[in-house]
Design an enzyme around this catalytic site. Structure first.
Site, PDB file in Angstrom:
ATOM      1  N   ASP A 181       0.818  -1.210   0.000  1.00 18.92           N
ATOM      2  CA  ASP A 181       0.000   0.000   0.000  1.00 18.92           C
ATOM      3  C   ASP A 181       0.857   1.267   0.000  1.00 18.92           C
ATOM      4  OD1 ASP A 181      -2.225   1.760   0.377  1.00 18.92           O
ATOM      5  OD2 ASP A 181      -3.253   0.162   1.442  1.00 18.92           O
ATOM      6  N   ASP A 182       0.552   2.186  -0.918  1.00 20.74           N
ATOM      7  CA  ASP A 182       1.229   3.493  -0.986  1.00 20.74           C
ATOM      8  C   ASP A 182       2.717   3.366  -1.296  1.00 20.74           C
ATOM      9  OD1 ASP A 182      -1.253   4.414  -0.189  1.00 20.74           O
ATOM     10  OD2 ASP A 182      -0.505   5.748   1.351  1.00 20.74           O
ATOM     11  N   ASP A 192       0.116   0.072  -5.061  1.00 19.91           N
ATOM     12  CA  ASP A 192      -1.182   0.495  -5.622  1.00 19.91           C
ATOM     13  C   ASP A 192      -1.178   1.944  -6.094  1.00 19.91           C
ATOM     14  OD1 ASP A 192      -1.178   1.627  -3.054  1.00 19.91           O
ATOM     15  OD2 ASP A 192      -3.239   1.036  -2.591  1.00 19.91           O
ATOM     16  N   HIS A 193      -0.207   2.725  -5.743  1.00 18.77           N
ATOM     17  CA  HIS A 193       0.034   4.070  -6.273  1.00 18.77           C
ATOM     18  C   HIS A 193       1.260   4.635  -5.594  1.00 18.77           C
ATOM     19  CE1 HIS A 193      -1.815   5.209  -2.524  1.00 18.77           C
ATOM     20  NE2 HIS A 193      -2.932   4.612  -2.891  1.00 18.77           N
ATOM     21  N   CYS A 216      -6.425   4.386  -3.205  1.00 16.17           N
ATOM     22  CA  CYS A 216      -6.333   2.930  -3.014  1.00 16.17           C
ATOM     23  C   CYS A 216      -7.427   2.134  -3.716  1.00 16.17           C
ATOM     24  CB  CYS A 216      -6.350   2.616  -1.519  1.00 16.17           C
ATOM     25  SG  CYS A 216      -4.990   3.360  -0.589  1.00 16.17           S
ATOM     26  N   HIS A 226     -10.051  -3.158  -1.783  1.00 15.83           N
ATOM     27  CA  HIS A 226      -9.926  -2.066  -0.809  1.00 15.83           C
ATOM     28  C   HIS A 226     -10.112  -2.561   0.614  1.00 15.83           C
ATOM     29  CE1 HIS A 226     -11.126   1.717   1.375  1.00 15.83           C
ATOM     30  NE2 HIS A 226      -9.959   2.012   0.860  1.00 15.83           N
TER      31      HIS A 226
END
Length: 494
Positions: free
Chosen positions: A39-40, A342-343, A78, A137
């Site tokens: 994540d992130d 995810d980004h 997300c 999510h």
């Protein structure tokens, strides 16, 4: 008992037949898939040039496969990013830009001929699918609010044979997602918390350590499976709060952590293109508040970047444990391994601390692929998109892809030393659509605040610090037809 003498030529024939049969069987055995979502996780890895982040396990994986330096997500948040990735489709409606798209729509749809995700498609084609942690999510597979009781409604009802999660002392998935080492979380503390924590605990003192142990246990079970498997493991860190055991903080000399090279707002850009770091500021005991009218002090900026790095190194260590187990079980020879962020996340670039922009730092995230029986090892600067992963996996597994996917397979990049020019990526957010080519980023916004068109030349300005659209109308005009190909009608304008 009759003794039979075999001529050596017969032995050669028999052994040759057995060898060919085994080879043939191996060739037609579908590979397992180990997918790890982080994540992130921006595209800053230890094996990239001039990077100071410490990720030895991802560096090792990259040395055995392909690490993409120009992987771009469709949406810099997300839930929406994961929805696009899982379906292989770019967003075409405003609802598809929100974190709740899967819980609001996927969870209530009836099963149709069109699979809900590529995981569902794998399951329909003989794969045993297991998820744990944050793949869609929802962090534990169920639909409920941050402060609500866990429900029994599945976010992806048709994708999983099993979905597992251990919330530990935090009690629920969402509590674990925003966890601090003492068992509290952002919600229980009414946001009266800092955006970071270094705790005197081992790896099991935070939820990602528990998820890793679940993954290791499940791999041991899956080794004896009669079906190929897809195992999805979703790690939370380095998502806020930037929490990690002290030993991962200790990997770094904080004074050697470099600050953002572009800490100011870009020139010739409206504030509407940026964001006020609201998620970061929501951790209300942070020593300083970020914003477009307030630059963090160098000392605090370095502290927050240190915290992000420590959290990322903690996740890297968990990935290492999972990959070590994969190898110990001798599953690595027939398993595709994917690590995906995810980004991205602004660490002070463009005066932003967070995601939620259409700038490079929010859209560019980590992506590493390792495929069986390949000796290709490279950092690939070809442009690829998250929506490309779906068709790539279908090609690698020999499964026919569904019609209507927006992504294109990059399987050939995994089997060649060469990179590929001419690829493009499209991203969507903040009333805008952004096109990334090998050289340029062109973004057009549908809003009142001017300028609505931004152009960045990555050969001359890789930090995206100056919007040069106004003085380069010919370049904008030449790029617009290509930009238009990514206009899904999201904003109902051509």
């Amino acid at each position: 008992m009759t003794n039979i003498f075999l001529n050596p030529k017969h032995l050669i024939f028999i052994f040759g037949f057995i060898s060919c049969s085994l080879t043939s069987t191996a060739q037609f055995t579908k590979p397992n898939i180990l997918f790890i979502a982080v994540d992130d996780f921006r595209a800053e890895l230890g094996h990239f040039e001039k990077s100071t982040i410490i990720t030895p396990n991802l560096d090792k994986l990259a040395s055995q496969g392909v690490s993409f330096s120009n992987h771009f997500v469709q949406v810099p948040t997300c839930g929406a990013s994961r929805a696009a990735f899982l379906t292989g489709k770019r967003p075409g409606r405003i609802a598809e830009l929100g974190n709740n798209i899967m819980q609001d729509e996927f969870s209530v749809k009836q099963e149709t001929e069109l699979p809900e995700t590529f995981i569902h498609h794998l399951r329909r084609n003989g794969y045993y699918t297991v998820g744990m942690g944050k793949i869609s999510h929802s962090v534990d597979g169920y639909v409920y609010g941050y402060e609500e009781e866990v429900s029994d409604k599945k976010e992806l009802p048709y994708s999983w044979d099993e979905f597992l999660f251990d919330p530990g002392k935090w009690g629920t998935g969402w509590n674990a997602f925003f966890a601090y080492a003492n068992g509290e979380n952002r919600q229980s503390m009414n946001r009266q918390v800092k955006p970071y924590e270094a705790a005197a605990v081992d790896d099991l003192g935070y939820p990602d350590g528990l998820t890793t142990q679940l993954a290791i246990k499940k791999l041991r079970e899956l080794k004896n499976s009669s079906q190929p498997f897809f195992l999805g493991v979703g790690l939370f860190k380095p998502h806020l709060p930037f929490t990690a055991p002290q030993k991962y903080w200790d990997l770094y000399d904080k004074d050697q952590i470099s600050l953002a090279k572009n800490p100011k707002k870009p020139q010739n850009v409206a504030k509407a293109s940026l964001q006020e770091s609201g998620e970061f500021n929501g951790y209300e005991l942070g020593e300083e508040k970020a914003g477009l009218d307030n630059v963090l002090s160098d000392e605090y900026a370095r502290k927050i970047k240190h915290a992000y790095y420590a959290a990322a190194s903690y996740s890297d260590a968990q990935i290492g444990l999972i990959l070590d187990e994969l190898k110990a079980l001798e599953l690595d020879q027939n398993t595709i391994v994917i690590v995906w962020g995810d980004h991205g996340w602004h660490l002070g670039e463009q005066q932003v601390w967070g995601k939620h922009t259409l700038f490079e730092n929010a859209l560019n995230s980590a992506l590493i692929f390792k495929i069986p029986a390949s000796n290709i090892s490279k950092i690939d600067d070809s442009i690829v998109e998250s929506v490309d992963i779906y068709p790539t996996l279908m090609e690698l597994t020999g499964i026919e892809k569904p019609a209507g996917l927006d992504g294109k397979s990059f399987a050939k990049l995994l089997k060649s030393e060469e990179s590929q020019t001419g690829n493009v990526a499209y991203s969507y957010y903040k009333n805008g659509i952004s096109l990334r080519t090998d050289r340029y980023r062109l973004t057009q916004y549908f809003r009142g605040a001017e300028p609505t068109i931004e152009l960045y030349d990555h050969q001359k300005d890789p930090l995206e610090s100056i919007n040069i659209a106004a003085e380069n109308p010919e370049i904008v005009a030449n790029l617009m037809p290509l930009w238009q190909e990514g206009n899904t009608g999201l904003y109902n304008k051509k």
